[in-house]
Design an enzyme around this catalytic site. Structure first.
Site, short mmCIF file in Angstrom:
data_model
loop_
_atom_site.label_atom_id
_atom_site.label_comp_id
_atom_site.label_asym_id
_atom_site.label_seq_id
_atom_site.Cartn_x
_atom_site.Cartn_y
_atom_site.Cartn_z
N LYS A 45 -6.60 -3.03 15.87
CA LYS A 45 -7.91 -3.23 15.24
C LYS A 45 -8.79 -3.83 16.12
O LYS A 45 -8.49 -4.76 16.93
CB LYS A 45 -7.68 -4.29 14.08
CG LYS A 45 -6.69 -3.77 13.10
CD LYS A 45 -6.39 -4.79 11.99
CE LYS A 45 -5.41 -4.30 10.87
NZ LYS A 45 -5.12 -5.41 9.86
N LYS A 56 -6.70 4.39 9.71
CA LYS A 56 -5.92 3.85 8.69
C LYS A 56 -7.15 3.39 7.90
O LYS A 56 -7.80 2.35 8.28
CB LYS A 56 -4.94 2.80 8.58
CG LYS A 56 -4.49 2.18 7.29
CD LYS A 56 -3.45 1.20 7.72
CE LYS A 56 -2.86 0.48 6.67
NZ LYS A 56 -3.62 -0.38 5.92
N GLU A 84 0.94 -1.19 0.14
CA GLU A 84 -0.05 0.02 0.01
C GLU A 84 1.03 1.23 -0.01
O GLU A 84 1.76 1.36 0.80
CB GLU A 84 -0.94 0.03 1.26
CG GLU A 84 -2.02 -1.00 1.31
CD GLU A 84 -2.66 -1.04 2.80
OE1 GLU A 84 -3.58 -0.58 2.68
OE2 GLU A 84 -2.08 -1.58 3.77
#
Length: 572
Positions: A450, A501, A255
């Site tokens: 997360k 993000k 990415e």
């Protein structure tokens, strides 16, 4: 007059709670429809955590923990689908039966108590599974087996004479063998029900309290006291993908992430990223920037250079066909020039290196591009050279595997004062980090956390407090298979993380989150509770940039219409 009003208010609240309790008991006795057909047909999403009172108050959608493989083999895809179905089915059973009984009578506002109950329930399930496996193992060991005959080892080979070393040639130093990959942390089937129920209870409490979820989370983080000011997280947005799943030779950049200048408002940052993405999409049918010329004066381009592919990944970013590290960076540099933006001032970059995906275990080296292999020490040199050439890159995510702790130390020592070294996949899970209380391995400036599996709201508060206490950076990321739920944004604001993000603003599951970001920023401005991002300053900000940052922080954001439409249709 005030006392009468207060009595009526408390009486109404008691009656409401009584009605909700009666409704819950009714649903438990008579059954509650939970859209099981939708759940079991889902491949990435789970929606088990509807919280029912007098009527359905809220629902949450959480993704499964499975990674998304862009070019997965059919056999692998089928096996993962079967695992997902089993994980979802177990989670639905827990929600419909065990967890409903465990949480009966608990107030939604008692988030800490709810999360404690969820943790205890999950720990008991893990212990039951452990005991079951130990019993099965003991039964297998108790089976009498005939021992295999002992074969004597072969005689040692005769010593060979060492050839004399030619004069002037240095002896090649043998490289240290690589450490084998650690086994993946086991994920317990049904664990996503824990995180989903915890989030659903938090949302229910926020709705009943007539306040947004981010304030509920902020109060949980600050000991039930609502903070006077809240800050917006900085954007980390993936716009380009040129990793191993892309058709080009380059593997290193899974990415390429764009980060608007911290002096911009969230709206200004999103508008900038939308313009950049438009230009990236327009280049889909044009050749890439040429490679750097070699000493012989020829560039490295093949005849008929392949254009950028127009494939959109699940991250909402465009797959780019690149053969060298410079090409995606030159692409963005050109786009910034055409938009009159300065790369490194108006826009910053981060690279998700995905080091764990690059290791070729047969060679013991990282394959940064097809046919180009580098050992761990050479990778450190590569990153140092990359940051020196492109100082606009302010963060490297997962530059190495988590097993290569020496290299994490080396790159932190070399770049830690110029670039954020962030552990994502290389980090332990939140439960493991909380268990050991140590975030020093691998050595880094920050962590990506997360909300997934058995992670509760209390877990998120604890881990962010731990990271904050070490003066590290918290990045709240989204699981690989993201869902159509915008709660992630409320969590980021409530937890006061430095970065959020996200994928590119292209697919429904991502557009929802951008709309939520804009809404929250507008609410904070209108309420006068938007705090300045004083610590949101990058390493190399000069005096002029600092003055611009202070001036921008003093401007108020005018409420305007959303950039994105309210209703979005998810792209296939």
């Amino acid at each position: 007059m005030g006392e009468d009003s207060g009595s009526r208010s408390s009486g109404t609240a008691r009656e409401l709670r009584k009605l909700k309790q009666q409704a819950m008991e009714y649903y438990q006795e008579n059954g509650v429809p939970r859209r099981l057909e939708e759940l079991l047909n889902s491949t990435f999403y789970l929606q088990p955590a509807d919280v029912y009172g007098h009527l359905s108050i809220c629902s949450v959608v959480v993704p499964t923990h499975f990674e998304v493989h862009e070019n997965a083999l059919p056999e692998l895809a089928e096996a993962e689908e079967a695992e997902r179905n089993q994980a979802v089915s177990t989670a639905v059973q827990w929600v419909n039966r065990s967890l409903t009984e465990e949480l009966q009578g608990v107030e939604p506002s008692s988030q800490v108590d709810v999360d404690h109950t969820l943790r205890t329930f999950f720990a008991n399930k893990v212990q039951e599974e452990k005991e079951k496996k130990e019993l099965e193992k003991n039964l297998e060991n108790s089976t009498v087996s005939i021992p295999a005959p002992v074969i004597p080892p072969p005689p040692p080979a005769p010593p060979t004479k060492k050839k004399p070393q030619k004069q002037g040639r240095k002896e090649t130093l043998t490289e240290k063998p690589i450490i084998p990959a650690e086994p993946a942390e086991p994920v317990f089937y049904g664990s996503m029900a824990i995180g989903a129920v915890s989030l659903a209870v938090a949302k229910t409490s926020a709705i009943l309290g007539n306040r947004p979820l981010y304030l509920n989370i902020a109060s949980l983080k600050h000991g039930q006291e609502e903070p006077a000011l809240l800050t917006m997280p900085l954007l980390m947005v993936a716009l380009i993908s040129c990793g191993k799943s892309s058709p080009g030779k380059l593997n290193l950049m899974k990415e390429v992430i764009c980060i608007p200048h911290p002096g911009l408002t969230t709206r200004q940052g999103v508008e900038m990223l939308l313009e950049i993405q438009k230009h990236v999409n327009r280049t889909a049918d044009t050749p890439l920037p040429p490679k750097a010329e070699t000493k012989k004066g020829h560039n490295g381009n093949k005849k008929g250079q392949q254009p950028i592919t127009g494939k959109m990944t699940h991250l909402g970013c465009l797959t780019v066909n690149c053969d060298t590290i410079e090409q995606p960076l030159l692409l963005l540099q050109g786009i910034c020039a055409s938009l009159e933006l300065e790369l490194g001032t108006d826009l910053h970059l981060a690279i998700n290196c995905a080091g764990h995906e690059l290791m070729d275990y047969s060679r013991g080296k990282y394959e940064v591009a097809m046919g180009t292999y580098k050992n761990a020490a050479e990778m450190v040199d590569l990153y140092v050279d990359l940051i020196s050439k492109y100082p606009a890159i302010i963060a490297l995510i997962d530059p190495f595997r988590k097993e290569d702790s020496e290299q994490w130390d080396s790159i932190y020592n070399a770049l830690g004062s110029r670039c954020y070294i962030i552990a994502g996949t290389a980090s332990k899970s939140i439960s493991k980090l909380l268990e050991c209380g140590d975030i020093s391995i691998p050595r880094s400036n920050g962590r990506i956390i997360k909300h997934t599996d058995q992670t509760t709201m209390s877990d998120l508060v604890e881990i962010t407090n731990l990271i904050d206490s070490k003066k590290h950076i918290t990045v709240l990321g989204s699981p690989d298979g993201e869902a159509t739920d915008d709660s992630l944004v409320d969590l980021a604001v409530g937890l006061s993380v430095r970065f959020i993000k996200l994928g590119g603003p292209s697919r429904g599951e991502w557009v929802m989150k951008y709309n939520r970001l804009l809404t929250i920023e507008e609410e904070l401005v209108q309420n006068g509770t938007l705090g300045p991002n004083e610590e949101h300053v990058f390493f190399y900000v000069n005096e002029e940039a600092e003055k611009a940052l202070e001036a921008a922080a003093g401007e108020l954001l005018e409420p305007v219409e959303p950039i994105f439409p309210t209703e979005v249709v998810e792209e296939p």
